[in-house]
Design an enzyme around this catalytic site. Structure first.
Site, PDB file in Angstrom:
ATOM      1  N   CYS A   2      17.204   6.699  -7.043  1.00 46.74           N
ATOM      2  CA  CYS A   2      17.812   8.018  -6.875  1.00 46.74           C
ATOM      3  C   CYS A   2      17.862   8.703  -8.235  1.00 46.74           C
ATOM      4  O   CYS A   2      17.708   8.070  -9.274  1.00 46.74           O
ATOM      5  CB  CYS A   2      19.220   7.877  -6.341  1.00 46.74           C
ATOM      6  SG  CYS A   2      19.285   6.900  -4.839  1.00 46.74           S
ATOM      7  N   ARG A  29      12.459  11.172  -8.002  1.00 50.97           N
ATOM      8  CA  ARG A  29      13.130   9.862  -7.920  1.00 50.97           C
ATOM      9  C   ARG A  29      13.610   9.566  -6.499  1.00 50.97           C
ATOM     10  O   ARG A  29      14.042   8.440  -6.206  1.00 50.97           O
ATOM     11  CB  ARG A  29      14.307   9.802  -8.883  1.00 50.97           C
ATOM     12  CG  ARG A  29      13.930   9.977 -10.337  1.00 50.97           C
ATOM     13  CD  ARG A  29      15.117   9.698 -11.217  1.00 50.97           C
ATOM     14  NE  ARG A  29      15.546   8.327 -11.092  1.00 50.97           N
ATOM     15  CZ  ARG A  29      15.153   7.335 -11.878  1.00 50.97           C
ATOM     16  NH1 ARG A  29      14.327   7.566 -12.865  1.00 50.97           N
ATOM     17  NH2 ARG A  29      15.596   6.118 -11.685  1.00 50.97           N
ATOM     18  N   TRP A  78      17.248   8.401  -2.544  1.00 47.55           N
ATOM     19  CA  TRP A  78      16.206   7.648  -1.859  1.00 47.55           C
ATOM     20  C   TRP A  78      16.958   6.541  -1.133  1.00 47.55           C
ATOM     21  O   TRP A  78      17.466   5.614  -1.756  1.00 47.55           O
ATOM     22  CB  TRP A  78      15.224   7.065  -2.865  1.00 47.55           C
ATOM     23  CG  TRP A  78      14.007   6.435  -2.258  1.00 47.55           C
ATOM     24  CD1 TRP A  78      12.837   7.053  -1.928  1.00 47.55           C
ATOM     25  CD2 TRP A  78      13.826   5.055  -1.920  1.00 47.55           C
ATOM     26  NE1 TRP A  78      11.957   6.146  -1.409  1.00 47.55           N
ATOM     27  CE2 TRP A  78      12.527   4.916  -1.387  1.00 47.55           C
ATOM     28  CE3 TRP A  78      14.631   3.920  -2.010  1.00 47.55           C
ATOM     29  CZ2 TRP A  78      12.023   3.697  -0.952  1.00 47.55           C
ATOM     30  CZ3 TRP A  78      14.138   2.701  -1.572  1.00 47.55           C
ATOM     31  CH2 TRP A  78      12.837   2.605  -1.052  1.00 47.55           C
ATOM     32  N   ASN A 104      22.775   5.268  -8.643  1.00 48.55           N
ATOM     33  CA  ASN A 104      21.373   4.896  -8.492  1.00 48.55           C
ATOM     34  C   ASN A 104      21.294   3.385  -8.638  1.00 48.55           C
ATOM     35  O   ASN A 104      21.691   2.852  -9.677  1.00 48.55           O
ATOM     36  CB  ASN A 104      20.544   5.588  -9.580  1.00 48.55           C
ATOM     37  CG  ASN A 104      19.143   5.011  -9.687  1.00 48.55           C
ATOM     38  OD1 ASN A 104      18.581   4.558  -8.692  1.00 48.55           O
ATOM     39  ND2 ASN A 104      18.589   5.026 -10.886  1.00 48.55           N
ATOM     40  N   GLY A 105      20.818   2.701  -7.599  1.00 50.73           N
ATOM     41  CA  GLY A 105      20.728   1.237  -7.673  1.00 50.73           C
ATOM     42  C   GLY A 105      21.184   0.620  -6.366  1.00 50.73           C
ATOM     43  O   GLY A 105      21.319   1.298  -5.355  1.00 50.73           O
ATOM     44  N   GLU A 486      -7.430   1.802  -7.273  1.00 52.62           N
ATOM     45  CA  GLU A 486      -6.549   2.907  -7.638  1.00 52.62           C
ATOM     46  C   GLU A 486      -6.861   4.143  -6.781  1.00 52.62           C
ATOM     47  O   GLU A 486      -5.946   4.850  -6.357  1.00 52.62           O
ATOM     48  CB  GLU A 486      -6.678   3.211  -9.142  1.00 52.62           C
ATOM     49  CG  GLU A 486      -5.871   4.390  -9.635  1.00 52.62           C
ATOM     50  CD  GLU A 486      -4.371   4.338  -9.343  1.00 52.62           C
ATOM     51  OE1 GLU A 486      -3.876   3.288  -8.911  1.00 52.62           O
ATOM     52  OE2 GLU A 486      -3.700   5.363  -9.525  1.00 52.62           O
ATOM     53  N   LYS A 490      -4.112   5.976  -4.349  1.00 56.20           N
ATOM     54  CA  LYS A 490      -3.763   7.404  -4.432  1.00 56.20           C
ATOM     55  C   LYS A 490      -3.813   8.041  -3.037  1.00 56.20           C
ATOM     56  O   LYS A 490      -2.962   8.830  -2.680  1.00 56.20           O
ATOM     57  CB  LYS A 490      -4.729   8.170  -5.357  1.00 56.20           C
ATOM     58  CG  LYS A 490      -4.511   7.977  -6.832  1.00 56.20           C
ATOM     59  CD  LYS A 490      -3.339   8.715  -7.403  1.00 56.20           C
ATOM     60  CE  LYS A 490      -2.111   7.942  -7.598  1.00 56.20           C
ATOM     61  NZ  LYS A 490      -1.905   6.777  -8.278  1.00 56.20           N
ATOM     62  N   GLU A 493      -0.862   6.937  -1.012  1.00 51.92           N
ATOM     63  CA  GLU A 493       0.386   7.539  -1.474  1.00 51.92           C
ATOM     64  C   GLU A 493       0.525   8.986  -1.026  1.00 51.92           C
ATOM     65  O   GLU A 493       1.536   9.362  -0.446  1.00 51.92           O
ATOM     66  CB  GLU A 493       0.450   7.516  -3.010  1.00 51.92           C
ATOM     67  CG  GLU A 493       0.794   6.172  -3.598  1.00 51.92           C
ATOM     68  CD  GLU A 493       0.793   6.234  -5.110  1.00 51.92           C
ATOM     69  OE1 GLU A 493       1.802   5.865  -5.717  1.00 51.92           O
ATOM     70  OE2 GLU A 493      -0.226   6.653  -5.708  1.00 51.92           O
ATOM     71  N   HIS A 509     -18.171  -9.366   4.153  1.00 50.07           N
ATOM     72  CA  HIS A 509     -17.397 -10.366   4.896  1.00 50.07           C
ATOM     73  C   HIS A 509     -16.288  -9.691   5.697  1.00 50.07           C
ATOM     74  O   HIS A 509     -15.130 -10.100   5.620  1.00 50.07           O
ATOM     75  CB  HIS A 509     -16.811 -11.391   3.924  1.00 50.07           C
ATOM     76  CG  HIS A 509     -17.854 -12.029   3.068  1.00 50.07           C
ATOM     77  ND1 HIS A 509     -18.680 -13.029   3.535  1.00 50.07           N
ATOM     78  CD2 HIS A 509     -18.239 -11.780   1.793  1.00 50.07           C
ATOM     79  CE1 HIS A 509     -19.520 -13.390   2.568  1.00 50.07           C
ATOM     80  NE2 HIS A 509     -19.279 -12.637   1.502  1.00 50.07           N
ATOM     81  N   LYS A 612       9.310   7.530  -7.444  1.00 53.35           N
ATOM     82  CA  LYS A 612       8.528   7.276  -8.640  1.00 53.35           C
ATOM     83  C   LYS A 612       8.949   5.993  -9.347  1.00 53.35           C
ATOM     84  O   LYS A 612       8.136   5.267  -9.893  1.00 53.35           O
ATOM     85  CB  LYS A 612       8.653   8.464  -9.596  1.00 53.35           C
ATOM     86  CG  LYS A 612       7.773   8.307 -10.805  1.00 53.35           C
ATOM     87  CD  LYS A 612       7.198   9.612 -11.249  1.00 53.35           C
ATOM     88  CE  LYS A 612       6.127   9.413 -12.275  1.00 53.35           C
ATOM     89  NZ  LYS A 612       4.845   9.060 -11.672  1.00 53.35           N
TER      90      LYS A 612
END
Ligand code: G6P
Length: 617
Positions: A2, A29, A78, A104-105, A486, A490, A493, A509, A612
């Site tokens: 958060c 965040r 969040w 936050n946590g 990567e 992206k 995300e 395979h 993030k």
């Protein structure tokens, strides 16, 4: 994950508006609900709701508070404990609505603590772990201690991670900030205004002077002043160093771009130029530690892990020792029976706060005290730096878009610079050869600039072309597997598509069974030692009707000619440039993901369910 913000001032400032703007800058965040509290005439006034900040603001005018208010706390959430609803959004208050807390946590023992408080008659309104804090403080205040000690005694009972900002209706200019494992910074305009926030951009328009709170430190913020104490030795204030932030406000704002993600892709050339200036001494220090190590591991999460995969490849080329890459969440499980005492661990994190990474390196140090941690991060003073023996700071500047972009390229670059230091120390290449690798690195900012100038329309065209296909994949060999992974990340995300980066050889395979007439496959094909084999893989897919899109260098002939659509990166096709291809090729895939998100009407800066900085396991 958060975002938290606090302001206390003796100036005639609109604290509600400032708080609102601050959490907008922290929205990366978390963005499923938000709230603001101000203190006014011995009362707390709260506005909060579920949804994105701007939507909520339109509904309930989040910043509309009385003029005389001089203190505010604000939070963007969040969700962890309890779904994103109005009731679960922060701030949370005690039974008498006197104490407000933003957090936050995650508090691990909140169930036990909640039962204890319930048995004492406290009434809870939300399903959150956070709400336990105002009740613990309320309970402590009944014992006639002051607000600071009430907070100290409350957090001493909590297990888990927290960055907390707290205010009380009867303390008109006081904010208490305290942290463990979740970041918290105090910004100050001496004598006028004091701020706290989980990230610097929140107060960057007002001050660049700040203090970085360490674990188990508590700060008492009043208008224009701040005092620090240790939670476990809270009788005497302690001195802390003031930091001056070099970041410009421009870097933390959109500056004319529609989204932070796009702006940050376009900032890559400058971020790389700054990172190229990292001093040789710190690079050499890193290089020497790797040279003397018996066992080397590299660990990270998300995009940083793919930067690690690319970096390990580049470093190994000159180091001549194997580097094992392990996702940080699996680090302890994989090494619990085998971590040797002379090991060196390279830990990479743009935020420096990813909890799985912090836990991995803390475990390694506890398990073998002589293990050395070499960290690479974008944030000076972040948690990772406190657990590290040596630190390299990428110079990406603030990255606000949830999807990492410029931090990826700078992470690979800084590892490349370490690799070249190793080459110099080992004298395995001539000076002339090494210089050619340096020249290649120094040409990269311009390569990306040229690509971004001339290839956007092609990328948009490809996005429209791929739109019909619900799935496709990126294929590559060697170092480009990191690029492909990567690229896949992206797209997951920001465009909400399960697109995978895969080994071109391994794709026989399994994934090849997906291929039908017109099925798209994107081949990542720099002209390195894997190129000829990749041509063979490409033919396997082409002969089954696959539609080949390739990412190649400017003067590529073979793969370009075999492809239906070709994206050309304007760089020379030599071994010096090819070694660093993840830095020059990934921006094309970032741009692809960005425009794919727009094509799907998604906000690339606020992907669903992501944050993030991931400070929960
Ligand atoms: C989150 C972010 C990613 C990032 C990952 C690791 O998942 O959304 O962009 O790559 O965390 O973060 P770090 O700060 O450790 O690099």
């Amino acid at each position: 994950m958060c975002g938290i913000f606090g302001i206390t001032t003796n100036q005639n400032k609109p604290v509600g508006k400032i708080a609102l703007e601050a959490i907008k800058r922290l929205e990366y965040r978390g963005y499923d609900s938000c709230g603001i509290v101000t203190q006014y005439e011995s009362q707390l006034l709260v506005k909060k709701d579920a949804g994105k900040i701007e939507e909520i603001n339109q509904r309930i005018k989040l910043d509309d508070f009385p003029n005389g208010s001089r203190l505010a706390l604000a939070h963007t959430r969040w969700a962890t404990h309890g779904p994103p609803t109005k009731i679960n959004s922060h701030p949370h208050l005690d039974c008498d609505d006197k104490i407000a807390v933003i957090h936050n946590g995650i508090l691990e023992n909140f169930i036990e603590l909640k039962e204890e408080m319930l048995s004492k008659g406290h009434v809870f309104k939300s399903e959150t772990d956070t709400e336990i804090i105002p009740h613990l403080i309320e309970e402590n205040l009944k014992k006639n201690v002051d607000l600071k000690d009430a907070v100290v005694n409350a957090v001493k009972k909590c297990k888990g991670a927290y960055g907390l900002a707290i205010c009380h209706a009867d303390y008109p200019d006081t904010i208490i900030a305290v942290r463990r494992e979740s970041p918290l910074i105090v910004g100050i305009e001496e004598g006028k205004t004091t701020y706290c926030a989980s990230d610097i951009p929140a107060f960057l328009p007002y001050t660049r002077n700040c203090y970085i709170l360490e674990d188990d430190e508590i700060a008492i913020l009043k208008a224009g002043t701040v005092e620090f104490y240790d939670v476990y030795n809270s009788n005497f204030p302690k001195k802390k160093d003031l930091h001056h932030v070099e970041w410009s406000m421009d870097a933390a704002e959109k500056g004319g771009y529609e989204h932070f993600m796009l702006k940050e892709i376009y900032e890559e050339p400058d971020a790389l130029r700054r990172t190229l200036k990292v001093t040789n001494d710190s690079l050499k220090d890193f290089a020497k530690s790797l040279l003397s190590a018996e066992n080397i591991y590299i660990t990270a999460a998300g995009t940083s892990f793919y930067a690690a995969l690319a970096g390990k490849f580049i470093i190994t080329k000159f180091l001549g020792k194997y580097i094992q890459a392990i996702e940080c969440s699996e680090f302890k499980t994989e090494l619990i029976n085998s971590l040797e005492k002379d090991s060196v661990i390279i830990a990479i994190s743009q935020s420096g706060e990813t909890i799985d990474l912090i836990e991995a390196i803390r475990w390694a140090k506890d398990y073998q005290a002589s293990v050395k941690i070499l960290s690479i991060t974008n944030i000076v003073g972040s948690s990772i730096t406190r657990h590290s023996d040596k630190i390299l700071i990428t110079q990406a500047g603030p990255e606000i878009g949830v999807a990492a972009t410029k931090t990826f390229v700078t992470q690979v670059l800084i590892q490349s610079l370490v690799a070249l230091e190793i080459a110099k120390l080992r004298k395995i290449e001539s000076q002339n050869e090494i210089q050619k690798y340096y020249d290649a690195l120094h040409s990269i900012p311009e390569v990306i600039e040229r690509f971004l100038t001339k290839s956007v329309d092609l990328i948009k065209y490809i996005v429209r072309n791929l739109e019909k296909n619900l799935n496709f994949f990126f294929l590559a060999r060697g170092i480009s597997i990191a690029t492909a992974k990567e690229g896949g990340l992206k797209l997951k995300e920001v465009a909400c598509r399960f697109i995978e980066g895969y080994s071109a050889a391994h794709a026989k395979h399994g994934p090849i069974s997906l291929v039908r007439e017109g099925y798209p496959i994107i081949f990542i094909a720099p002209p390195d030692e894997t190129y000829e084999r990749l041509v063979g893989n490409l033919m396997e897919f082409k002969s089954r009707g696959g539609k080949i899109i390739s990412l190649v260098v400017e003067d590529d002939k073979k793969i370009g000619d075999l492809s239906d659509i070709t994206i050309r990166i304007p760089q020379p096709g030599d071994k010096y440039h090819s070694l660093f291809s993840p830095i020059t090729f990934v921006p094309a895939l970032q741009l692809l993901a960005y425009y794919a998100a727009l094509e799907h009407n998604l906000d690339p800066d606020k992907p669903l369910n992501l944050a993030k900085t991931v400070t929960v396991h």
